[in-house]
Design a protein around this motif. Structure first.
Motif, short mmCIF file in Angstrom:
data_model
loop_
_atom_site.label_atom_id
_atom_site.label_comp_id
_atom_site.label_asym_id
_atom_site.label_seq_id
_atom_site.Cartn_x
_atom_site.Cartn_y
_atom_site.Cartn_z
N ILE A 22 15.93 -28.18 13.09
CA ILE A 22 14.29 -27.84 12.86
C ILE A 22 13.61 -29.20 13.20
CG2 ILE A 22 12.32 -27.79 11.09
CD1 ILE A 22 14.23 -25.86 9.74
N ASN A 23 14.38 -30.30 13.08
CA ASN A 23 13.77 -31.86 13.05
C ASN A 23 13.75 -32.00 14.73
OD1 ASN A 23 14.73 -34.99 13.79
ND2 ASN A 23 12.77 -34.66 12.52
N ARG A 24 14.80 -31.62 15.43
CA ARG A 24 15.05 -31.76 16.89
C ARG A 24 14.30 -30.84 17.73
NH1 ARG A 24 16.12 -36.84 17.49
NH2 ARG A 24 17.89 -37.78 16.08
N ASN A 136 32.66 -31.46 11.86
CA ASN A 136 31.31 -31.70 11.27
C ASN A 136 30.39 -32.45 12.20
OD1 ASN A 136 32.16 -30.64 8.85
ND2 ASN A 136 32.56 -32.30 8.09
N VAL A 137 30.83 -33.44 12.92
CA VAL A 137 30.07 -34.14 13.92
C VAL A 137 29.32 -33.27 15.04
CG1 VAL A 137 29.93 -35.89 15.70
CG2 VAL A 137 30.93 -36.35 13.47
N THR A 138 30.38 -32.46 15.48
CA THR A 138 30.16 -31.52 16.42
C THR A 138 29.09 -30.28 15.77
OG1 THR A 138 32.33 -31.60 17.21
CG2 THR A 138 31.04 -29.62 18.06
N LEU A 139 29.10 -30.04 14.92
CA LEU A 139 28.17 -29.23 14.11
C LEU A 139 26.74 -29.79 14.32
CD1 LEU A 139 27.40 -26.38 12.84
CD2 LEU A 139 27.88 -27.55 10.76
N ILE A 140 26.74 -30.95 13.60
CA ILE A 140 25.43 -31.58 13.80
C ILE A 140 24.91 -31.92 15.44
CG2 ILE A 140 24.34 -33.85 13.27
CD1 ILE A 140 24.49 -32.27 10.87
N ARG A 141 25.86 -32.03 16.17
CA ARG A 141 25.46 -32.09 17.48
C ARG A 141 24.96 -30.84 18.16
NH1 ARG A 141 26.37 -34.87 21.55
NH2 ARG A 141 27.30 -33.17 22.56
N LEU A 142 25.39 -29.71 17.59
CA LEU A 142 25.15 -28.36 18.08
C LEU A 142 23.75 -28.22 17.53
CD1 LEU A 142 28.14 -26.00 17.23
CD2 LEU A 142 27.26 -26.96 19.64
N ALA A 143 23.42 -28.59 16.51
CA ALA A 143 22.09 -28.65 15.83
C ALA A 143 21.10 -29.18 16.70
CB ALA A 143 21.89 -29.00 14.65
N ILE A 144 21.54 -30.43 17.16
CA ILE A 144 20.61 -31.35 17.84
C ILE A 144 20.46 -30.76 19.28
CG2 ILE A 144 20.64 -33.46 19.11
CD1 ILE A 144 22.05 -34.77 16.66
N ASN A 145 21.44 -30.22 19.62
CA ASN A 145 21.39 -29.67 21.03
C ASN A 145 20.65 -28.19 21.36
OD1 ASN A 145 22.71 -31.49 23.44
ND2 ASN A 145 24.38 -31.64 21.64
N LEU A 146 20.93 -27.64 20.29
CA LEU A 146 20.25 -26.44 20.21
C LEU A 146 18.69 -26.45 19.99
CD1 LEU A 146 20.18 -23.42 20.17
CD2 LEU A 146 20.42 -23.16 17.77
N GLY A 147 18.20 -27.73 19.19
CA GLY A 147 17.12 -28.01 18.80
C GLY A 147 16.47 -28.67 20.36
N ALA A 252 17.16 -27.25 29.00
CA ALA A 252 17.58 -25.90 27.94
C ALA A 252 18.93 -25.67 28.12
CB ALA A 252 16.56 -25.15 27.89
N MET A 253 19.40 -25.51 29.62
CA MET A 253 20.74 -24.89 29.86
C MET A 253 21.79 -25.78 29.40
SD MET A 253 22.16 -24.25 33.72
CE MET A 253 22.12 -25.84 34.34
N ASN A 254 21.63 -27.14 29.32
CA ASN A 254 22.47 -27.99 28.82
C ASN A 254 22.60 -27.82 27.34
OD1 ASN A 254 22.37 -30.76 26.98
ND2 ASN A 254 23.92 -30.94 28.55
N GLY A 255 21.71 -27.68 26.57
CA GLY A 255 21.92 -27.28 25.15
C GLY A 255 22.52 -26.00 25.02
N ILE A 256 22.12 -24.98 25.75
CA ILE A 256 22.73 -23.42 25.51
C ILE A 256 24.20 -23.55 25.79
CG2 ILE A 256 22.76 -21.35 26.44
CD1 ILE A 256 19.78 -21.57 26.95
N VAL A 257 24.50 -24.13 26.76
CA VAL A 257 26.20 -24.25 26.96
C VAL A 257 26.84 -24.85 25.88
CG1 VAL A 257 27.72 -25.15 28.68
CG2 VAL A 257 25.90 -24.17 29.54
N ILE A 258 26.25 -26.14 25.46
CA ILE A 258 26.77 -26.64 24.30
C ILE A 258 27.02 -26.02 23.00
CG2 ILE A 258 26.46 -28.78 22.73
CD1 ILE A 258 25.45 -30.46 25.04
N PHE A 259 25.94 -25.13 22.76
CA PHE A 259 26.09 -24.32 21.50
C PHE A 259 26.89 -23.37 21.82
CE2 PHE A 259 24.26 -20.34 19.68
CZ PHE A 259 24.30 -20.83 18.42
N LEU A 260 27.19 -22.71 22.99
CA LEU A 260 28.21 -21.68 22.92
C LEU A 260 29.69 -22.07 23.11
CD1 LEU A 260 26.54 -19.46 25.69
CD2 LEU A 260 26.77 -18.92 23.25
N LEU A 261 29.98 -23.38 23.69
CA LEU A 261 31.22 -23.96 23.97
C LEU A 261 31.74 -25.26 23.26
CD1 LEU A 261 31.16 -23.35 27.83
CD2 LEU A 261 32.01 -21.83 26.07
N GLU A 262 30.98 -25.80 22.66
CA GLU A 262 31.38 -27.46 22.29
C GLU A 262 32.27 -26.89 21.02
OE1 GLU A 262 29.45 -31.78 21.77
OE2 GLU A 262 28.56 -29.96 20.79
#
Length: 395
Positions: A22-24, A136-147, A252-262
């Protein structure tokens, strides 16, 4: 495989990820800040570079203060007040229009906003099982990148319909919302049972030469990577004549790919069969290649190739870089260790935006991308030296 990569993570980690998302999602001003300064307010690249330098100075100071406060008071109050106060400051920033006021406003804003960064890492480390730290770090990064993927896409549309002032309001309100959600979902009383920051040990990160070598390599990575938040959007606009909404979609494409694959990618490589340092070397070179290919052709598809190289390099680099820093932080004062690590990105903001703007202004985009490629090759070499040093420590 994708679903199983998310299993076994603690409830509190999911809450931290939700608050971060939500923050990002509201940080729409950041990728459009250079365009806001040059096109909406009419300032030169040189003037915009100084405002972005103030951004980095505030970020660096905020991370340092955040580490000190986290070691003293714990992560909970630092994260909460950082979110709430930065929300108010984002709203106020839109009413500043001179370079001096903007520089001061951005400096104060980032000094407050980035106090939460080392606190967030300490909170994550406190809630993590050893086998889940990288995920866990990756999950936070997913939240950041999805944001971040939601933010630029919505930000570009908001600029074309409402204007830049709408970004500041949304940024501020989402920061306030993230702070209120954090207060609602994470019980302050329960943090005392997991927080390990009250015991001050004698080991300082500033005396840990191995960690300082790691910080040097991390700084070079951040120096180049952060160009995607300032000079790269300018490159898309000036060299390829893209509109703000299309720039937002490409980012936004960067964040979407990260959300799907990271997460599956990190779970696959987070095993004894793969060396963390070797992963850092390869991923750093991939980010370097993302700049190099921009000079290979003027065709628009090269932009997608560069973005994909950077995205896969980022997916492998930052989770393992964060994991290594968290593990090393266990040797001493966790808040100070993680503060120094997060300060590398603040220092990157101080130097990279201003240097990038000046390099483009004097030498053009091509020379600037070659310089970024060279910086990342040297960063990969430092990671190799770090691996040799770690072997010597084990012996």
């Amino acid at each position: 495989m994708y679903i199983s990569s998310f299993r076994g993570l603690r409830r509190e980690v999911w809450f931290l990820a939700l608050v971060t998302l939500i923050n990002r999602a509201g940080t729409m001003v950041v990728p459009f800040l250079s365009l806001y300064l040059t096109e909406d307010l009419g300032y030169s690249l040189d003037a915009a570079g100084w405002v972005l330098t103030a951004f980095g100075c505030g970020s660096t100071l905020g991370a340092w203060i955040g580490g000190k406060l986290t070691d003293r008071w714990g992560f909970y109050p630092v994260i909460l007040w950082s979110f709430l106060l930065s929300g108010v400051l984002f709203i106020l920033l839109q009413f500043m229009d001179s370079i001096a006021l903007l520089s001061a406003g951005v400096f104060v804003l980032m000094s407050v906003a980035d106090t939460s960064r080392p606190a967030l890492f300490v909170a994550l480390n406190a809630y993590s099982k050893p086998e889940n730290k990288t995920r866990n770090v990756t999950l936070i990064r997913l939240a950041i990148n999805l944001g971040f993927s939601m933010g630029p896409a919505m930000g570009g549309l908001i600029i074309t319909t409402i204007g830049y002032s709408g970004l500041f309001w949304i940024d501020g309100l989402t920061c306030l919302g993230a702070g209120l959600l954090f207060l609602a979902v994470l019980d302050k009383r329960k943090t005392k049972s997991v927080s390990h920051v009250t015991e001050m040990t004698e080991i300082s990160p500033y005396r840990d030469r191995t960690f300082l070598l790691f910080i040097g390599a991390s700084f070079l990575v951040s120096f180049a990577f952060l160009q995607y938040f300032s000079t790269i959007p300018l490159y898309y606009r000036e060299a390829h004549h893209m509109s703000e909404d299309n720039i937002g979609l490409l980012l936004a494409m960067n964040g979407i790919v990260i959300f799907l694959l990271e997460m599956p990618l990190v779970k696959f490589f987070d095993s004894p069969g793969f060396s963390s340092i070797r992963i850092l070397v390869v991923s750093t070179l991939m980010i370097g290649a993302s700049f190099f290919v921009l000079n290979m052709s003027s065709a628009s598809h090269v932009l997608i190739t560069g973005m994909m190289l950077m995205t896969f390099g980022e997916m492998l680099n930052f989770p393992f870089m964060n994991r290594w820093a968290m593990d090393r932080a266990a040797r001493g004062r966790s808040g100070e260790y993680m503060a120094l690590f997060t300060m590398t990105f603040g220092l990157g903001h101080i130097f990279c935006h201003n240097a990038g703007m000046h390099l483009i202004d004097r030498y053009g985009f091509d020379v600037t991308w070659y310089i970024m490629t060279g910086a990342l090759i040297f960063a990969a070499f430092l990671f190799v030296v770090l691996k040799w040093r770690l072997k010597n420590e084990e012996e």
